[in-house]
Design a protein around this motif. Structure first.
Motif, mmCIF file in Angstrom:
data_model
loop_
_atom_site.group_PDB
_atom_site.id
_atom_site.type_symbol
_atom_site.label_atom_id
_atom_site.label_comp_id
_atom_site.label_asym_id
_atom_site.label_seq_id
_atom_site.Cartn_x
_atom_site.Cartn_y
_atom_site.Cartn_z
ATOM 1 N N ASP A 46 49.225 -30.266 61.851
ATOM 2 C CA ASP A 46 48.189 -29.361 61.337
ATOM 3 C C ASP A 46 48.293 -29.244 59.826
ATOM 4 O OD1 ASP A 46 47.020 -28.822 63.763
ATOM 5 O OD2 ASP A 46 48.139 -26.976 64.119
ATOM 6 N N GLU A 90 52.516 -28.623 64.850
ATOM 7 C CA GLU A 90 52.373 -27.703 63.726
ATOM 8 C C GLU A 90 52.406 -28.451 62.394
ATOM 9 O OE1 GLU A 90 54.576 -23.757 61.861
ATOM 10 O OE2 GLU A 90 54.951 -24.339 63.939
ATOM 11 N N LEU A 109 40.905 -24.670 60.671
ATOM 12 C CA LEU A 109 42.284 -24.992 61.026
ATOM 13 C C LEU A 109 43.241 -23.919 60.521
ATOM 14 C CD1 LEU A 109 44.221 -26.827 62.402
ATOM 15 C CD2 LEU A 109 44.176 -28.371 60.423
ATOM 16 N N LYS A 114 45.787 -21.676 62.748
ATOM 17 C CA LYS A 114 47.215 -21.467 62.506
ATOM 18 C C LYS A 114 47.561 -19.980 62.495
ATOM 19 C CE LYS A 114 49.492 -24.080 59.644
ATOM 20 N NZ LYS A 114 50.373 -24.796 60.597
#
Length: 296
Positions: free
Chosen positions: A99, A96, A118, A122
């Protein structure tokens, strides 16, 4: 005497690590952090971060830290490739934050499409209950301080970033829808200014004026921040210099249809994110149908 001297030396060494915020030891990762934070030698730190990754030494932190230093050195594209190539070596818990690093790198590189995809990913993770390792809050760190972030706060933050990305593509209808949703969840003055700008780009000046009025009246969190309040005033002045009418050839009904179509796509995407509605997080039950508002 020798023992006392050794104790003093040990205390000074420990104090050094605390002051400079570097880990103790002599591993590749520790050397990389020393070059980064103590010697202020970013190129040398990148070399040692690579060595740490290859040696399997604190790979989660080494990859993230190396990408950050690369970005600072205007090597963002190289950092993107590094994160994408080596993130499989990192733990599930690190994905996470990786990202988040990638989103910043995409922004730096001007890779808007990748950034949007992206950010949507999420949101999917949050929607399916797979973000925050299944928890409703997570611990974040900023400027050395830890604080708790809720699912609602994270969702709003991501929506804000997504709206800004759409604005960079001049897709102001999509940006408007996203900012409206973010404001429904957790309103603030900065996003209100962005929403107003989206409306202004569509020549919907009166609606923009109403949004900025909330900022001027101090009715939103962040309204008292000088930078935000000045931006709101600048936008209001720009509205005053423009014609309040919708441009010819682009009737209001067309704008409404475009907004409705965008919301329809988002609603469809939402439904695809949660094929099993029992897994749907409560925060997404709050998502209303802006289509109904447009139709009124």
């Amino acid at each position: 005497m020798a023992t006392a001297a050794a104790e003093v030396a040990g205390e000074k060494k420990d104090l050094f690590h605390v002051i400079h915020k570097v880990p103790a030891g002599d591993s590749p990762y520790v050397r990389a952090k020393h070059f980064q934070l103590v010697d202020k030698d970013p190129e040398a730190s990148i070399v040692w971060f690579w060595k740490a990754i290859n040696a399997g030494d604190r790979v989660d932190s080494a990859l993230k830290d190396m990408a950050v230093v690369m970005k600072q050195q205007d090597r963002a594209e190289e950092a993107v490739e590094a994160v994408k190539s080596f993130r499989h070596l990192c733990s599930k818990q690190a994905q996470e934050s990786l990202d988040n690093v990638l989103i910043d790198l995409y922004k730096k590189c001007g890779m808007i499409n990748e950034q949007i995809e992206l950010l949507k990913h999420k949101l999917r993770m949050i929607y399916m209950g797979e973000a925050f390792n299944g928890k409703t809050t997570k611990t974040a760190r900023s400027h050395g301080k830890k604080f708790q972030v809720s699912i609602k706060q994270e969702t709003t933050r991501i929506l804000g970033n997504l709206g800004w990305a759409y604005m960079q593509q001049a897709n102001y209808v999509a940006a408007e829808v996203v900012y409206l949703k973010a404001q429904e969840m957790e309103p603030d003055a900065n996003k209100a200014c962005n929403l107003a700008l989206c409306l202004m780009k569509q020549r919907r000046y009166e609606e923009a004026r109403d949004v900025l009025g909330d900022v001027r009246r101090g009715g939103l969190p962040g309204s008292d921040e000088p930078k935000t309040s000045k931006r709101a005033e600048d936008l209001l002045q720009e509205i005053e210099s423009q014609s309040p009418s919708v441009p010819s050839g682009l009737p209001v009904v067309r704008l409404e249809q475009d907004v409705e179509e965008m919301v329809g796509r988002l609603d469809l995407l939402m439904s695809n994110w949660a094929p099993f509605r029992a897994r749907r997080l409560p925060i997404f039950e709050e998502i209303s149908t802006y289509r109904d508002q447009v139709a009124c």
